[in-house]
Each structure stands twice: as C-alpha cells, then as structure tokens.
Design a protein around this motif. Structure first.
Motif, PDB file in Angstrom:
ATOM      1  N   UNK A  36      33.007  39.224  41.756  1.00  0.00           N
ATOM      2  CA  UNK A  36      34.192  39.551  40.964  1.00  0.00           C
ATOM      3  C   UNK A  36      34.992  38.314  40.357  1.00  0.00           C
ATOM      4  N   UNK A  37      35.544  38.718  39.062  1.00  0.00           N
ATOM      5  CA  UNK A  37      35.954  37.745  38.430  1.00  0.00           C
ATOM      6  C   UNK A  37      37.505  37.852  38.230  1.00  0.00           C
ATOM      7  N   UNK A  38      37.703  38.965  37.994  1.00  0.00           N
ATOM      8  CA  UNK A  38      39.346  39.613  38.043  1.00  0.00           C
ATOM      9  C   UNK A  38      39.461  40.913  38.724  1.00  0.00           C
ATOM     10  N   UNK A  39      40.762  41.100  38.987  1.00  0.00           N
ATOM     11  CA  UNK A  39      41.127  42.401  39.727  1.00  0.00           C
ATOM     12  C   UNK A  39      42.403  42.878  39.231  1.00  0.00           C
ATOM     13  N   UNK A  40      42.444  44.173  38.949  1.00  0.00           N
ATOM     14  CA  UNK A  40      43.659  44.952  38.168  1.00  0.00           C
ATOM     15  C   UNK A  40      44.408  45.518  39.296  1.00  0.00           C
ATOM     16  N   UNK A  65      41.227  48.905  43.518  1.00  0.00           N
ATOM     17  CA  UNK A  65      40.656  49.976  42.790  1.00  0.00           C
ATOM     18  C   UNK A  65      39.689  49.523  41.545  1.00  0.00           C
ATOM     19  N   UNK A  66      39.946  48.543  41.102  1.00  0.00           N
ATOM     20  CA  UNK A  66      39.371  47.973  39.738  1.00  0.00           C
ATOM     21  C   UNK A  66      39.051  46.549  39.624  1.00  0.00           C
ATOM     22  N   UNK A  67      38.018  46.458  38.975  1.00  0.00           N
ATOM     23  CA  UNK A  67      37.604  44.796  38.940  1.00  0.00           C
ATOM     24  C   UNK A  67      36.660  44.668  37.816  1.00  0.00           C
ATOM     25  N   UNK A  68      36.346  43.147  37.272  1.00  0.00           N
ATOM     26  CA  UNK A  68      35.284  43.002  36.477  1.00  0.00           C
ATOM     27  C   UNK A  68      34.707  41.673  37.043  1.00  0.00           C
ATOM     28  N   UNK A  69      33.252  41.456  36.556  1.00  0.00           N
ATOM     29  CA  UNK A  69      32.603  40.365  37.148  1.00  0.00           C
ATOM     30  C   UNK A  69      31.306  40.167  36.724  1.00  0.00           C
ATOM     31  N   UNK A  70      30.426  39.472  37.297  1.00  0.00           N
ATOM     32  CA  UNK A  70      29.012  39.285  36.912  1.00  0.00           C
ATOM     33  C   UNK A  70      27.926  39.819  37.961  1.00  0.00           C
TER      34      UNK A  70
END
Length: 339
Positions: A36-40, A65-70
């Motif tokens: 995970x790189x970022x969490x909303x 509930x939401x995130x972005x990453x690699x």
C-alpha cells in the motif's frame, strides 16, 4: 511477511485505534498482495471506529475502504495483474495497513498519469456519486440536481458526473470559505447552508423543481429541500454526516437527540406527491463482485477528471488525519501516504 496495521480490538473510540505488527499470509487463489502506498479516508471509516456502522465488525477491526499501491505477489488464477503493477483497490475494511491481500475483482490499474494519492482518492467517492445519480437517480439530460456538501469528495464527483448529462447543478457548502475553492468545478450555483439558504434556493429555482436531491446531511434541511422535489423527483440518501462527531469518541447524548429528531417521510404523501426516497451504502455493492466491476468499468469510460485532494498526511499521522477529516473543514479528499 510482516506488515503494519491500524487495528482496534474493540470499536467505540479513536483512542483504541493502535498501530501494530502482524503476519500477512501468502495470497490465496484469485488474490493479489499489494504494498500500500496511499489510503483514502471516508466518513464510513470513523463511523466504523466509533462503532456506529452496522456493516463493520465491532471487534478486531482494521478500518479503511480504499487504497492504492504496487502488486508484489499474486495467487493462482490471477492473470490480470503482475508484480510491479500499480493498482487502485476497494476493500471491505482493512486498508489501514502497509500491505493487504485482496481479491483481483476489487482492483483496477492506476492510470499512468495519476499519483498514488490520486488513486486512493477515486473509487469510493466516484462510485458513490455514480451509483446515486445513475443507478438510483436515473439521471437524465438537463435535469436540476441539488448536491449537498458539494465541496466534499463525493459532492465534487457528483457535480462532474451530472455535468456529463448537461444538468443544472446546485451545490451547498457549510461556509463561505469553500465557495472560492470550488470556482474551477463548474457548479452552476453554490449556496451556503445558512439562515438564507432556502430563500436563496427558491430564487434560483424560480418556480422550477428539483429532479434529483443528493442527501448526505440527514439534518434540518432535508424536509424543506425534499418539498422542492418535482413529480418523479428522487432523493438519494448516501450519508449521514449530521451524525459525525468531532471528538475521539461519540457524544451519545447528542447522537440520541439527532436520532430522535431526524427527518421523517410520510409514505402516504410519497404516493400523493409522486416522489421517491432511496438509500444505499457501498458495502452492499461490495458483495456483488460482477456488478461492482461493471460499474467501475462504466466510471472509467466517463473519463472524469483526477480527484481533488485536500490534504495529505503521513502513515504515522493517522489520528491527525482522521481528526482533520471529521472536522468538516476540508475540501476534497484527505489522504494518508504510507510509503
């Protein structure tokens, strides 16, 4: 592998949200492991933390509930993603972590020109707005749409989506300060929810009626705006920010007062007035994988602008980020940057 998570043994207070180490299992068939790189952040997160969200577990809760990453690993049956892919994910809680395992159907590729912070700000707010307007609201060309909290993440996307249908949009905000910051969002009219709000709204309408009402407040303005709905008008209830508190734990006396004085609708008058009231939450959609995936695909085809990010906090500033978000003084999305 080891990961860091914000976890609650028992919900009820932000003070119980503790950072700890735990073991993450290898991905199961059809699962992907994401760094995970970022969490909303979303309203649902601190409703969960306060123990006020029925769909969330009361014990051993990891919010988010939401995130972005690699992508760093994948299980058997995953052909859509490979290690190194940048992704956006929507989870049924669990995103307040440095790593997460998630079914492939709840992931999508991060657009090439988007940052991780932007990716973590998209799915929940855009999907909420789209489902409210298109699936429940049956939005049509040139309708009049009233959007409460238009400066919030969902409100901004609701306006953008309504503009794709050439609708007249009327947005409401809690203070004058937010109007200037919304000047580039192409909202036709922005009104402050003050003592002149309803009078100003009627002047704008000029004897016309509202076709779609996006309600996220569930407070004192609901009845008066609902009464301005056109025949076949629809009120879509997707939030209850009126019940949000600005402290680490809920004020149960205040919540009880708001609950017992909440606006109510006479179902017989709905028939007489030919109006509708509908409500939903995204957790319901989460259990319908194929339907959810189709909605996400439709969202991508709309080619909406990048998310509006209000503030970015570090992973070890999670408490500060949550308190800022629930203050109601933010524009756009509050994001926690993990790495």
């Amino acid at each position: 592998m080891k990961r860091m998570v914000y976890k609650m043994q028992r919900t009820g207070s932000l003070n119980r949200l503790l950072l700890s180490n735990e073991e993450l299992s290898v991905p199961q068939p059809n699962e992907v492991t994401v760094e995970v790189k970022a969490i909303g952040l979303n309203f649902a997160d601190f409703f969960c933390i306060h123990g006020l969200y029925k769909a969330a577990p009361k014990y051993d809760l990891i919010p988010g509930l939401e995130f972005s990453g690699i992508v760093i690993d994948k299980g058997i049956g995953v052909n859509e993603f490979a290690p190194g892919d940048k992704v956006i994910g929507v989870s049924r809680f669990g995103a307040f972590a440095t790593h997460i395992n998630l079914n492939k159907n709840y992931l999508m590729k991060l657009p090439d020109d988007w940052t991780f912070e932007e990716g973590a700000s998209f799915v929940v707010q855009a999907l909420t707005a789209y489902y409210a307007l298109k699936e429940l609201g049956n939005i049509q060309q040139n309708q009049i749409v009233l959007i409460h909290s238009v400066a919030g993440g969902v409100g901004i996307y609701a306006n953008r989506i309504a503009k794709k249908f050439d609708c007249i949009t009327i947005g409401t905000v809690g203070s004058e300060a937010k109007i200037e910051k919304m000047k580039n969002e192409n909202v036709d009219y922005i009104l402050v929810r003050d003592s002149n709000f309803i009078r100003s709204l009627k002047e704008i309408l000029n004897n016309r009626k509202i076709d779609l009402l996006l309600e996220s407040l569930t407070g004192k303005y609901f009845k008066e705006t609902f009464n301005l709905l056109a025949p076949q008008g629809r009120a879509i209830i997707y939030g209850a920010s009126n019940f949000a508190t600005h402290t680490a734990f809920p004020n149960y006396l205040e919540l009880a007062f708001k609950y017992f004085t909440r606006p109510k609708v006479d179902i017989l008058k709905l028939i007489e007035q030919n109006r509708s009231v509908m409500g939903f939450n995204l957790i319901w959609l989460y259990d319908k994988e194929i339907y959810l995936k189709s909605l996400l695909d439709e969202l991508i085809k709309l080619d909406l602008s990048k998310p509006c990010i209000g503030e970015i906090f570090k992973f070890d500033e999670m408490y500060k980020a949550i308190m800022k978000f629930q203050s109601g003084k933010t524009i756009g999305k509050v994001v926690v940057k993990v790495q």
